[in-house]
Design an enzyme around this catalytic site. Sequence first.
Site, PDB file in Angstrom:
ATOM      1  N   LYS A 291      48.192 -24.423 -14.527  1.00  0.00           N
ATOM      2  CA  LYS A 291      49.076 -24.625 -15.683  1.00  0.00           C
ATOM      3  C   LYS A 291      50.540 -24.436 -15.244  1.00  0.00           C
ATOM      4  O   LYS A 291      50.869 -24.740 -14.089  1.00  0.00           O
ATOM      5  CB  LYS A 291      48.657 -23.706 -16.834  1.00  0.00           C
ATOM      6  CG  LYS A 291      47.168 -23.891 -17.195  1.00  0.00           C
ATOM      7  CD  LYS A 291      46.757 -23.313 -18.506  1.00  0.00           C
ATOM      8  CE  LYS A 291      45.268 -23.587 -18.741  1.00  0.00           C
ATOM      9  NZ  LYS A 291      44.770 -23.082 -20.009  1.00  0.00           N
TER      10      LYS A 291
ATOM     11  N   HIS B 108      43.912 -32.651 -21.521  1.00  0.00           N
ATOM     12  CA  HIS B 108      43.765 -31.215 -21.768  1.00  0.00           C
ATOM     13  C   HIS B 108      44.215 -30.909 -23.197  1.00  0.00           C
ATOM     14  O   HIS B 108      45.184 -31.508 -23.694  1.00  0.00           O
ATOM     15  CB  HIS B 108      44.600 -30.424 -20.751  1.00  0.00           C
ATOM     16  CG  HIS B 108      44.241 -28.970 -20.732  1.00  0.00           C
ATOM     17  ND1 HIS B 108      44.639 -28.101 -21.724  1.00  0.00           N
ATOM     18  CD2 HIS B 108      43.489 -28.238 -19.874  1.00  0.00           C
ATOM     19  CE1 HIS B 108      44.160 -26.892 -21.462  1.00  0.00           C
ATOM     20  NE2 HIS B 108      43.453 -26.950 -20.344  1.00  0.00           N
TER      21      HIS B 108
ATOM     22  N   ASN C 123      43.141 -24.766 -12.521  1.00  0.00           N
ATOM     23  CA  ASN C 123      44.269 -25.366 -13.250  1.00  0.00           C
ATOM     24  C   ASN C 123      45.316 -24.266 -13.399  1.00  0.00           C
ATOM     25  O   ASN C 123      45.185 -23.385 -14.239  1.00  0.00           O
ATOM     26  CB  ASN C 123      43.785 -25.869 -14.626  1.00  0.00           C
ATOM     27  CG  ASN C 123      44.925 -26.368 -15.495  1.00  0.00           C
ATOM     28  OD1 ASN C 123      46.062 -26.507 -15.023  1.00  0.00           O
ATOM     29  ND2 ASN C 123      44.631 -26.651 -16.757  1.00  0.00           N
TER      30      ASN C 123
ATOM     31  N   SER D   3      37.905 -19.409 -20.364  1.00  0.00           N
ATOM     32  CA  SER D   3      37.651 -17.993 -20.048  1.00  0.00           C
ATOM     33  C   SER D   3      36.533 -17.809 -19.018  1.00  0.00           C
ATOM     34  O   SER D   3      35.713 -16.889 -19.137  1.00  0.00           O
ATOM     35  CB  SER D   3      37.352 -17.208 -21.328  1.00  0.00           C
ATOM     36  OG  SER D   3      38.484 -17.238 -22.182  1.00  0.00           O
TER      37      SER D   3
ATOM     38  N   GLU E  89      45.904 -28.605 -24.355  1.00  0.00           N
ATOM     39  CA  GLU E  89      47.308 -28.185 -24.464  1.00  0.00           C
ATOM     40  C   GLU E  89      48.229 -29.408 -24.499  1.00  0.00           C
ATOM     41  O   GLU E  89      49.255 -29.396 -25.175  1.00  0.00           O
ATOM     42  CB  GLU E  89      47.654 -27.235 -23.304  1.00  0.00           C
ATOM     43  CG  GLU E  89      46.992 -25.871 -23.508  1.00  0.00           C
ATOM     44  CD  GLU E  89      46.700 -25.086 -22.238  1.00  0.00           C
ATOM     45  OE1 GLU E  89      47.200 -25.452 -21.161  1.00  0.00           O
ATOM     46  OE2 GLU E  89      45.944 -24.094 -22.336  1.00  0.00           O
TER      47      GLU E  89
ATOM     48  N   GLY F 170      41.792 -19.316 -22.720  1.00  0.00           N
ATOM     49  CA  GLY F 170      42.771 -18.234 -22.670  1.00  0.00           C
ATOM     50  C   GLY F 170      42.507 -17.103 -23.654  1.00  0.00           C
ATOM     51  O   GLY F 170      43.384 -16.270 -23.885  1.00  0.00           O
TER      52      GLY F 170
ATOM     53  N   GLU G 246      35.886 -28.198 -22.581  1.00  0.00           N
ATOM     54  CA  GLU G 246      36.702 -27.002 -22.780  1.00  0.00           C
ATOM     55  C   GLU G 246      36.856 -26.733 -24.274  1.00  0.00           C
ATOM     56  O   GLU G 246      37.766 -27.301 -24.920  1.00  0.00           O
ATOM     57  CB  GLU G 246      38.089 -27.204 -22.181  1.00  0.00           C
ATOM     58  CG  GLU G 246      38.098 -27.387 -20.681  1.00  0.00           C
ATOM     59  CD  GLU G 246      39.422 -26.935 -20.068  1.00  0.00           C
ATOM     60  OE1 GLU G 246      39.382 -26.196 -19.094  1.00  0.00           O
ATOM     61  OE2 GLU G 246      40.495 -27.298 -20.588  1.00  0.00           O
TER      62      GLU G 246
HETATM   63  P1  13P Z   1      41.366 -20.126 -19.093  1.00  0.00           P
HETATM   64  O1  13P Z   1      40.411 -20.083 -17.917  1.00  0.00           O
HETATM   65  O2  13P Z   1      42.607 -19.351 -18.869  1.00  0.00           O
HETATM   66  O3  13P Z   1      40.651 -19.812 -20.360  1.00  0.00           O
HETATM   67  O4  13P Z   1      41.863 -21.658 -19.223  1.00  0.00           O
HETATM   68  C1  13P Z   1      40.928 -22.664 -19.238  1.00  0.00           C
HETATM   69  C2  13P Z   1      41.629 -23.952 -19.117  1.00  0.00           C
HETATM   70  O5  13P Z   1      42.342 -24.368 -20.014  1.00  0.00           O
HETATM   71  C3  13P Z   1      41.468 -24.697 -17.872  1.00  0.00           C
HETATM   72  O6  13P Z   1      41.969 -25.985 -17.963  1.00  0.00           O
END
Ligand code: 13P
Length: 253
Positions: free
Chosen positions: A14, A100, A12, A215, A102, A178, A172
């Site tokens: 982002k 997600h 992903n 992560s 976010e 992150g 997640e």
């Molecule tokens: P990270 O791998 O940067 O922690 O992000 C995970 C994520 O949100 C994948 O959709």
Amino acid sequence: MNKKRDNLIAGNWKMNGSLKQNSSLITDIKRTEGLDKGISELLVCPPDPYLSQARSLLSDVNIHLGAQNVSKEVNSGAFTGEVSAKMLQDLDCSYCIIGHSERRAYHNESDDIITEKFFRLLENKITPILCVGESLEAREFGNYDDFVLSQLERVSNKIGIDKFLNTVIAYEPIWAIGTGVSASSEQAQEMHLLLRSFFSDSIIADSIRIIYGGSVKPSNSKELFSMPDIDGALIGGASLNSKDFLNIYKSSF
Ligand code: 13P
């Protein structure tokens, strides 16, 4: 690794990338050994403006293309800024991430909206990757299992359990995204088993892929993938680095 399901290793990206960066990232990923053997599925999810570029770059290789979001609206119409599932299908996207954390947090996406998106994807033969995961507060308070199960339940109550056949769930935990602090493989396994057990129909339970996100790095991926109910990963930061992404991929078989 002897699992019932093929692992899915999904990047992903982002809101990252540029024409130049994407081209070099995809070129590097394409050099991966074992891609032709189809041992684990590999997927990249660039931002929408780059889907077309990624589609051309991936045309000669067995790597799937996915989107990070989709409109809840049908096909086409006066919905400025929206991208429909039909458009994603036109670009040959096989997967799309929905729900997600976010998008839930920054775009107020409710379970009802997420359910609509799930429907649109199924109508267009795109596999939804439905994200669920608890907040830090829920983890610390100890009601994290209820938190996650109710996210799944609110979608499944509307859509029907049978629609989950061959779809993907991404667990997640928000506190792991992150932050550099992944859930331990035991913590993740516990949640994946809980999510799988939600599906009382054994055909769905055995076939649904439940991938972990938060992560994931080359240093923790192998242990995560060794767990019986972890069927791959949804990777943010590490998917932007071809070496890390490929090392995670290689640790999945
Ligand atoms: P990270 O791998 O940067 O922690 O992000 C995970 C994520 O949100 C994948 O959709």
